[in-house]
Design an enzyme around this catalytic site. Structure first.
Site, PDB file in Angstrom:
ATOM      1  N   GLU A 165      -7.221  -5.949  -0.348  1.00 43.94           N
ATOM      2  CA  GLU A 165      -6.674  -5.263   0.826  1.00 43.94           C
ATOM      3  C   GLU A 165      -6.403  -3.789   0.536  1.00 43.94           C
ATOM      4  O   GLU A 165      -5.479  -3.196   1.086  1.00 43.94           O
ATOM      5  CB  GLU A 165      -5.423  -5.982   1.331  1.00 43.94           C
ATOM      6  CG  GLU A 165      -5.695  -7.406   1.744  1.00 43.94           C
ATOM      7  CD  GLU A 165      -4.898  -7.873   2.942  1.00 43.94           C
ATOM      8  OE1 GLU A 165      -4.216  -7.047   3.573  1.00 43.94           O
ATOM      9  OE2 GLU A 165      -4.959  -9.074   3.249  1.00 43.94           O
ATOM     10  N   HIS A 191      -4.460  -5.777   6.121  1.00 42.00           N
ATOM     11  CA  HIS A 191      -5.040  -4.439   6.072  1.00 42.00           C
ATOM     12  C   HIS A 191      -6.557  -4.534   6.158  1.00 42.00           C
ATOM     13  O   HIS A 191      -7.175  -5.353   5.486  1.00 42.00           O
ATOM     14  CB  HIS A 191      -4.658  -3.731   4.768  1.00 42.00           C
ATOM     15  CG  HIS A 191      -3.178  -3.682   4.538  1.00 42.00           C
ATOM     16  ND1 HIS A 191      -2.468  -4.782   4.116  1.00 42.00           N
ATOM     17  CD2 HIS A 191      -2.294  -2.675   4.695  1.00 42.00           C
ATOM     18  CE1 HIS A 191      -1.195  -4.452   4.022  1.00 42.00           C
ATOM     19  NE2 HIS A 191      -1.059  -3.186   4.357  1.00 42.00           N
ATOM     20  N   LYS A 217       3.184  -6.745   9.784  1.00 43.95           N
ATOM     21  CA  LYS A 217       2.571  -5.436   9.575  1.00 43.95           C
ATOM     22  C   LYS A 217       1.047  -5.528   9.645  1.00 43.95           C
ATOM     23  O   LYS A 217       0.443  -6.435   9.072  1.00 43.95           O
ATOM     24  CB  LYS A 217       2.979  -4.866   8.212  1.00 43.95           C
ATOM     25  CG  LYS A 217       2.336  -3.522   7.896  1.00 43.95           C
ATOM     26  CD  LYS A 217       2.535  -3.128   6.439  1.00 43.95           C
ATOM     27  CE  LYS A 217       1.724  -1.877   6.108  1.00 43.95           C
ATOM     28  NZ  LYS A 217       1.632  -1.629   4.665  1.00 43.95           N
TER      29      LYS A 217
END
Length: 260
Positions: free
Chosen positions: A91, A148, A175
């Site tokens: 990531e 991510h 997130k």
């Protein structure tokens, strides 16, 4: 939006909080950067574990990483919460990590008890994420689950689904960071944030598009439901992170327009 309170910081209340990364190769340097955050625009500090190395350049073991967390926590102003992150190579991080080793590290960090918040990657943690969240909560730490994409911006439905999956697995904060290739991609990230905020009214979100095209999302994300953003006080940890002091001014100005 629900609020996650850590030390005296209320994530999800007021303007988006500024998280300043500590991205250093050595423990002593990381501790020095932590001490220097006193009086800056930082609302929280993030210690990135993946760039840390021993004096001979080798990878530190779990005990050494836990000691580094303790050194940084001791150096930080007491009012600043500490988010601890092992960003895996999968990531965008600087250390390859198997899912088993990743879970074992997170468990050790929980047992050490020095982190206020722990970052847990949705895909790397996999099926272990719900149990890891419970372990963190038992240790008194909040969980920031994360995903991510450094290559592209996924479709909006996929971004919303990922944020919802994090919440379903027990994360306190969800997130998402993506890489836009066009201005429209950055707009899609903001639209996904607003949609996820409506779907998850009890969970603070942290979302951003990276790089120059995504810079606007780091400033205006709060208007769409993002409760925090990242700014630098030295070395950045991801493309497009602005200076924290300048970011604070922009966030305060936007907050005054939205709520004045």
């Amino acid at each position: 939006m629900s609020v996650v309170s850590v030390r005296e910081v209320r994530i999800g209340a007021g303007r988006p909080k500024i998280i300043v990364p500590i991205f250093s190769a050595h423990e002593a340097e990381a501790a020095a950067r932590a001490k220097a955050l006193a009086g800056t625009a930082a609302d929280l500090a993030e210690l990135r574990l993946d760039p840390l190395r021993e004096a001979d350049g080798s990878l530190p073991d779990t005990d050494a990483l836990c000691r580094a967390v303790g050194a940084v926590r001791d150096a930080l102003p007491k009012c600043l919460p500490l988010l601890v992150t092992m960003r895996t190579a999968a990531e965008g991080g600087e250390r390859a990590c198997t899912p088993g080793d990743y879970a074992a590290l997170l468990e050790a960090l929980c047992a050490a008890g020095r982190a206020d918040l722990l970052d847990m990657e949705l895909h790397t943690a996999g099926d272990a994420l719900p149990g890891l969240c419970r372990t963190a909560h038992h240790a008194g730490a909040a969980v920031v689950a994360s995903m991510h994409d450094f290559d592209a911006t996924p479709p909006r439905a996929e971004m919303v689904s990922a944020l919802c999956a994090m919440a379903e697995k027990g994360a306190d904060i969800c997130k998402l960071a993506v890489m836009p290739r066009t201005a429209a991609d950055a707009a899609e990230l903001l639209a996904a944030t607003a949609e996820a905020r409506d779907a998850l009214p009890g969970v603070p979100l942290i979302t951003m598009a990276m790089g120059p095209l995504g810079a606007v999302t780091r400033v205006c994300g709060g208007a769409f439901g993002s409760a925090a953003t990242f700014g630098t006080a030295g070395v950045s940890s991801a493309p497009g992170q602005p200076d924290a002091a300048a970011l604070r001014q922009a966030l305060d100005a936007l907050d005054a327009c939205l709520n004045g």
